[in-house]
Design an enzyme around this catalytic site. Structure first.
Site, mmCIF file in Angstrom:
data_model
loop_
_atom_site.group_PDB
_atom_site.id
_atom_site.type_symbol
_atom_site.label_atom_id
_atom_site.label_comp_id
_atom_site.label_asym_id
_atom_site.label_seq_id
_atom_site.Cartn_x
_atom_site.Cartn_y
_atom_site.Cartn_z
ATOM 1 N N ASP A 197 29.143 39.885 51.880
ATOM 2 C CA ASP A 197 30.011 39.593 50.739
ATOM 3 C C ASP A 197 29.608 38.329 49.983
ATOM 4 O OD1 ASP A 197 30.679 37.909 52.800
ATOM 5 O OD2 ASP A 197 32.843 38.165 52.630
ATOM 6 N N GLU A 282 28.539 28.384 64.021
ATOM 7 C CA GLU A 282 27.188 27.980 63.631
ATOM 8 C C GLU A 282 26.625 26.944 64.608
ATOM 9 O OE1 GLU A 282 29.404 29.371 59.993
ATOM 10 O OE2 GLU A 282 29.825 28.071 61.705
#
Length: 336
Positions: A197, A282
């Protein structure tokens, strides 16, 4: 007078008929005769020979012109490192639209291999057919997220890490596939995690192509801010511009870094922790690979935004639901 005119017409007709007949007889007699056409053939042969020479000359000119337009590739010049893009995806109404936009961006990037991993117990027909027609080099995988890790209806998107299992499956395939290739762990390449997206400038792929360990750059429209980015001083990353928990080991968005293939292959245990606290997904991957001092700032020392954390609005289907209740809903056989 009338009789004399009839006689004249009759005579003319007879004479015309006799001449025509004699001409026909002469022509029939000539059919069996040999004709010495040497004198006629010589000019024709010369013309054909001249035209052939002219054609050969034009063909040579065209060949030389093509060589000038498309110079021969230098066999000593190294090829571009392949960018392996790992994209998690899941079934929803806007899935095909998202993948179409992303795939058509990738068509403009040289030496790119798209690894698409579905959050599904099997490969779905929609994604299978889409990839088959995409024109891209791709690998299609699937890995279902455990039920306890899935977001429920109404949960905020930040409540649980998303896509961890799918990214790890992409890394697993990449390590197995690359080690089976010539060169083993010493292959050149770049690994990038691109959500379906987001919005990507083509320039970001040029920037990441030269990654030696881990390269970084800003991400726009993320974390409730205009952008987040690594702050660079003297060519080194010294801190991060972010509005939420800057004390995290690597307070970056997934779209803001790329890792060299060699580093991924050299660290087989590096993966994403699906149980990581909010905002630490992350960091769970990068902590075992690199230190902040080793990060490679790109995008003009992290001063340019080349990727945006965009989101597609969830379509409202109230009218569709109303028509469906009346038996007049859209044809489910039409793929959206």
């Amino acid at each position: 007078m009338a009789v004399r005119m009839k006689l004249k017409l009759k005579t003319v007709f007879v004479l015309y008929f006799m001449v025509s007949l004699l001409g026909l007889v002469y022509a029939l007699m000539q059919l069996g005769q040999r004709c010495d056409c040497t004198d006629h053939d010589l000019p024709k042969d010369r013309t054909i020979s001249r035209l052939r020479g002219e054609l050969h000359r034009l063909q040579e000119q065209m060949r030389k012109s093509e060589e000038t337009k498309q110079p021969q590739k230098d066999p000593t010049k190294p090829s571009l490192p392949t960018i392996f893009v790992i994209t998690p995806t899941y079934t929803r109404l806007v899935q095909k639209a998202e993948l179409t936009r992303l795939g058509q961006t990738f068509l403009h990037v040289s030496e790119l291999h798209w690894v698409v991993v579905e959050d599904s117990p099997h490969k779905t027909p929609l994604v299978t057919d889409f990839l088959l027609k995409s024109g891209l080099t791709y690998t299609h995988l699937h890995m279902l997220t455990p039920k306890e890790r899935k977001l429920q209806e109404g949960d905020p998107h930040w409540l649980k890490p998303r896509g961890a299992e799918q990214r790890n499956e992409g890394l697993r395939w990449l390590r197995e596939d690359r080690r089976a290739q010539p060169g083993g762990d010493d292959q050149r390449g770049v690994v990038y995690f691109a959500d379906d997206d987001n919005t990507y400038s083509l320039e970001v792929f040029s920037e990441m192509r030269s990654t030696q360990r881990v390269s970084v750059w800003p991400v726009g429209l993320v974390g409730g801010m205009r952008f987040e980015r690594p702050v660079v001083e003297g060519g080194k990353v010294v801190r991060f511009h972010t509005g939420w928990r800057p004390s995290r080991p690597f307070p970056m968005d997934m779209a803001g870094f790329a890792v060299s293939l060699k580093l991924v292959l050299a660290n087989p245990d590096a993966c994403f922790d699906g149980e990581a606290p909010m905002g630490f997904l992350e960091s769970s991957f990068l902590q075992g690979l690199v230190t902040i001092d080793e990060l490679e700032p790109k995008a003009d020392n992290c001063s340019k935004v080349l990727v945006w954390h965009t989101r597609t609005e969830k379509p409202k289907m109230k009218r569709e639901d109303t028509l469906k209740a009346q038996g007049l809903g859209s044809d489910p056989a039409v793929e959206v």
